[in-house]
Design a protein around this motif. Structure first.
Motif, PDB file in Angstrom:
ATOM      1  N   ARG A   1       6.061   7.812 -13.256  1.00 28.20           N
ATOM      2  CA  ARG A   1       4.639   8.467 -13.434  1.00 28.20           C
ATOM      3  C   ARG A   1       5.020  10.011 -13.838  1.00 28.20           C
ATOM      4  O   ARG A   1       5.902  10.548 -13.700  1.00 28.20           O
ATOM      5  N   GLU A   2       3.956  10.653 -14.246  1.00 31.32           N
ATOM      6  CA  GLU A   2       4.272  12.045 -14.622  1.00 31.32           C
ATOM      7  C   GLU A   2       4.366  13.067 -13.562  1.00 31.32           C
ATOM      8  O   GLU A   2       4.692  14.197 -13.989  1.00 31.32           O
ATOM      9  N   GLY A   3       4.122  12.792 -12.335  1.00 31.47           N
ATOM     10  CA  GLY A   3       4.205  13.726 -11.423  1.00 31.47           C
ATOM     11  C   GLY A   3       3.007  13.461 -10.415  1.00 31.47           C
ATOM     12  O   GLY A   3       2.175  12.503 -10.526  1.00 31.47           O
ATOM     13  N   VAL A   4       2.899  14.106  -9.198  1.00 30.92           N
ATOM     14  CA  VAL A   4       2.038  14.136  -8.129  1.00 30.92           C
ATOM     15  C   VAL A   4       0.895  14.986  -8.547  1.00 30.92           C
ATOM     16  O   VAL A   4       0.955  16.048  -8.482  1.00 30.92           O
TER      17      VAL A   4
ATOM     18  N   ALA B   1       3.849  13.948  -1.392  1.00 33.77           N
ATOM     19  CA  ALA B   1       4.356  12.894  -1.488  1.00 33.77           C
ATOM     20  C   ALA B   1       4.165  12.162   0.001  1.00 33.77           C
ATOM     21  O   ALA B   1       3.787  11.022   0.241  1.00 33.77           O
ATOM     22  N   VAL B   2       4.632  12.991   0.937  1.00 40.31           N
ATOM     23  CA  VAL B   2       4.788  12.629   2.250  1.00 40.31           C
ATOM     24  C   VAL B   2       3.317  12.186   2.826  1.00 40.31           C
ATOM     25  O   VAL B   2       3.043  11.507   3.558  1.00 40.31           O
ATOM     26  N   VAL B   3       2.432  13.251   2.568  1.00 43.90           N
ATOM     27  CA  VAL B   3       1.102  13.208   2.939  1.00 43.90           C
ATOM     28  C   VAL B   3       0.414  12.027   2.408  1.00 43.90           C
ATOM     29  O   VAL B   3      -0.297  11.402   3.321  1.00 43.90           O
TER      30      VAL B   3
ATOM     31  N   ALA C   1       0.722  -1.377  -0.111  1.00 38.95           N
ATOM     32  CA  ALA C   1       0.026  -0.130   0.063  1.00 38.95           C
ATOM     33  C   ALA C   1       0.928   1.358   0.053  1.00 38.95           C
ATOM     34  O   ALA C   1       0.550   2.150  -0.659  1.00 38.95           O
ATOM     35  N   VAL C   2       1.694   1.328   0.639  1.00 43.62           N
ATOM     36  CA  VAL C   2       2.930   2.322   0.918  1.00 43.62           C
ATOM     37  C   VAL C   2       3.490   2.587  -0.590  1.00 43.62           C
ATOM     38  O   VAL C   2       3.587   3.718  -1.179  1.00 43.62           O
ATOM     39  N   ARG C   3       4.126   1.683  -1.359  1.00 42.55           N
ATOM     40  CA  ARG C   3       4.313   1.765  -2.572  1.00 42.55           C
ATOM     41  C   ARG C   3       3.553   2.123  -3.653  1.00 42.55           C
ATOM     42  O   ARG C   3       3.762   2.765  -4.561  1.00 42.55           O
ATOM     43  N   ASP C   4       2.603   1.687  -3.459  1.00 45.61           N
ATOM     44  CA  ASP C   4       1.367   2.101  -4.320  1.00 45.61           C
ATOM     45  C   ASP C   4       1.149   3.792  -4.125  1.00 45.61           C
ATOM     46  O   ASP C   4       0.587   4.500  -5.161  1.00 45.61           O
ATOM     47  N   ALA C   5       1.224   4.236  -3.032  1.00 47.62           N
ATOM     48  CA  ALA C   5       1.089   5.585  -2.576  1.00 47.62           C
ATOM     49  C   ALA C   5       2.159   6.498  -3.052  1.00 47.62           C
ATOM     50  O   ALA C   5       2.049   7.832  -3.354  1.00 47.62           O
TER      51      ALA C   5
ATOM     52  N   GLU D   1      11.726  10.973  -6.675  1.00 46.49           N
ATOM     53  CA  GLU D   1      12.036   9.801  -6.627  1.00 46.49           C
ATOM     54  C   GLU D   1      11.566   9.222  -5.201  1.00 46.49           C
ATOM     55  O   GLU D   1      11.722   9.858  -4.400  1.00 46.49           O
ATOM     56  N   SER D   2      11.244   7.937  -5.187  1.00 47.62           N
ATOM     57  CA  SER D   2      11.027   7.136  -4.121  1.00 47.62           C
ATOM     58  C   SER D   2      11.232   5.768  -4.033  1.00 47.62           C
ATOM     59  O   SER D   2      11.227   5.015  -5.045  1.00 47.62           O
ATOM     60  N   ALA D   3      11.233   5.153  -2.893  1.00 50.92           N
ATOM     61  CA  ALA D   3      11.485   3.807  -2.639  1.00 50.92           C
ATOM     62  C   ALA D   3      11.021   3.397  -1.226  1.00 50.92           C
ATOM     63  O   ALA D   3      10.969   4.287  -0.325  1.00 50.92           O
TER      64      ALA D   3
END
Length: 296
Positions: free
Chosen positions: A240-243, A276-278, A230-234, A251-253
């Motif tokens: 992706r083109e952006g938030v 992204a954090v939220v 679920a976290v990876r999906d968020a 970038e994230s992992a």
């Protein structure tokens, strides 16, 4: 016109006599029936705590304030939070913390935070972003001590300059350490050390790849691994083109093991980072509302 102890006159502005902010804060909460209530409070100097009406039954919201208006070289801030058996506490800061330019050769700002979470208790460490100014000097440490079955969620965000204001961080000194212990055994040790030409270091692909805003999200709980998908999906992925379709995606992992989940996010600016954090916090907090200060 001036008091003899005033340090604002130019001839008295020596490194040894400059005023420095000192703050101490101690907060203890405990469970009482179905509620979590304040058990002890000690505040001195520039550090304060307020307790707004809780948004979620059973939890207590702790809002911290630094009345000095920012942190300069030589300032010393010490905070301690104790969440007793079966308590529930969400700790957040009133605003983003700013670390200003330090004097050459002067002492760094020193920030120490300790969080103790007892058996069956839950704690959230949700400060807003840490904004670093050019030539700042920071020595910061967060220590978390958890009982074996305690629940913890924490986030730390570093922002190198206010890009919307055209500010950049070229030189800085940063020591940032996060330590987590569960049942007395070290579970997580995360140390960041940056010195000198920080701008060049952040441009390195193996460091930040040019990102100017960095967040670490840490979740410790029984079954934390079950939240990984679920976290990876968020998380916003590079593909992706952006938030929300706005601008380049950070970038994230994320990874999880041994009852712990870690997520890292790199973003071009603080606004993109916060989105992204939220998104991740909503997943890990099961859509409980964030502290009101995060909504300002």
């Amino acid at each position: 016109m001036y008091d003899a102890a005033c340090l604002s006159e130019p001839q008295t502005l020596h490194r040894e006599t400059l005023q420095r902010a000192v703050g101490e804060l101690g907060v203890s909460v405990r469970r009482r029936d179905e509620a979590t209530v304040l058990d002890g409070l000690r505040q001195a100097g520039c550090l304060k705590a307020r307790f707004p009406r809780a948004l979620v039954p059973g939890w207590i919201d702790v809002m911290t304030l630094n009345t000095s208006g920012g942190i300069a070289g030589g300032d010393r801030l010490d905070s301690a939070f104790d969440v007793q058996v079966n308590g529930r506490a969400s700790i957040a800061a009133q605003a983003a913390e700013r670390f200003y330019r330090a004097l050459p050769g002067g002492a760094p700002s020193r920030v120490r935070t300790r969080i103790a979470v007892a058996a069956g208790a839950a704690a959230e460490w949700l400060p807003q972003e840490t904004i670093l100014f050019d030539r700042c000097a920071l020595d910061r440490r967060l220590e978390v001590d958890l009982a074996d079955d305690a629940w913890f969620l924490g986030v730390e965000s570093l922002v190198f300059g206010r890009t919307a204001m055209g500010e950049t961080v070229e030189q800085a000194s940063l020591r940032d350490l996060i330590q987590v212990r569960r049942a007395g055994r070290r579970l997580w040790h995360d140390a960041v050390r940056l010195d000198g030409d920080v701008a060049a270091t952040l441009r390195r692909k193996a460091v930040a790849g040019g990102a100017l805003a960095i967040a670490t999200i840490l979740h410790v709980a029984r079954g934390a691994e079950a939240m990984l998908t679920a976290v990876r999906d968020a998380l916003p992925l590079p593909s992706r083109e952006g938030v929300g379709g706005r601008g380049p995606a950070p970038e994230s992992a994320a990874s999880a093991w041994n009852g712990m989940l870690i997520a890292r996010i790199l973003a071009p600016d603080s606004a993109t980072l916060r989105v992204a954090v939220v998104a991740v916090l909503r997943v890990l907090r099961h859509d409980r509302p964030l502290p009101r200060v995060w909504m300002c």
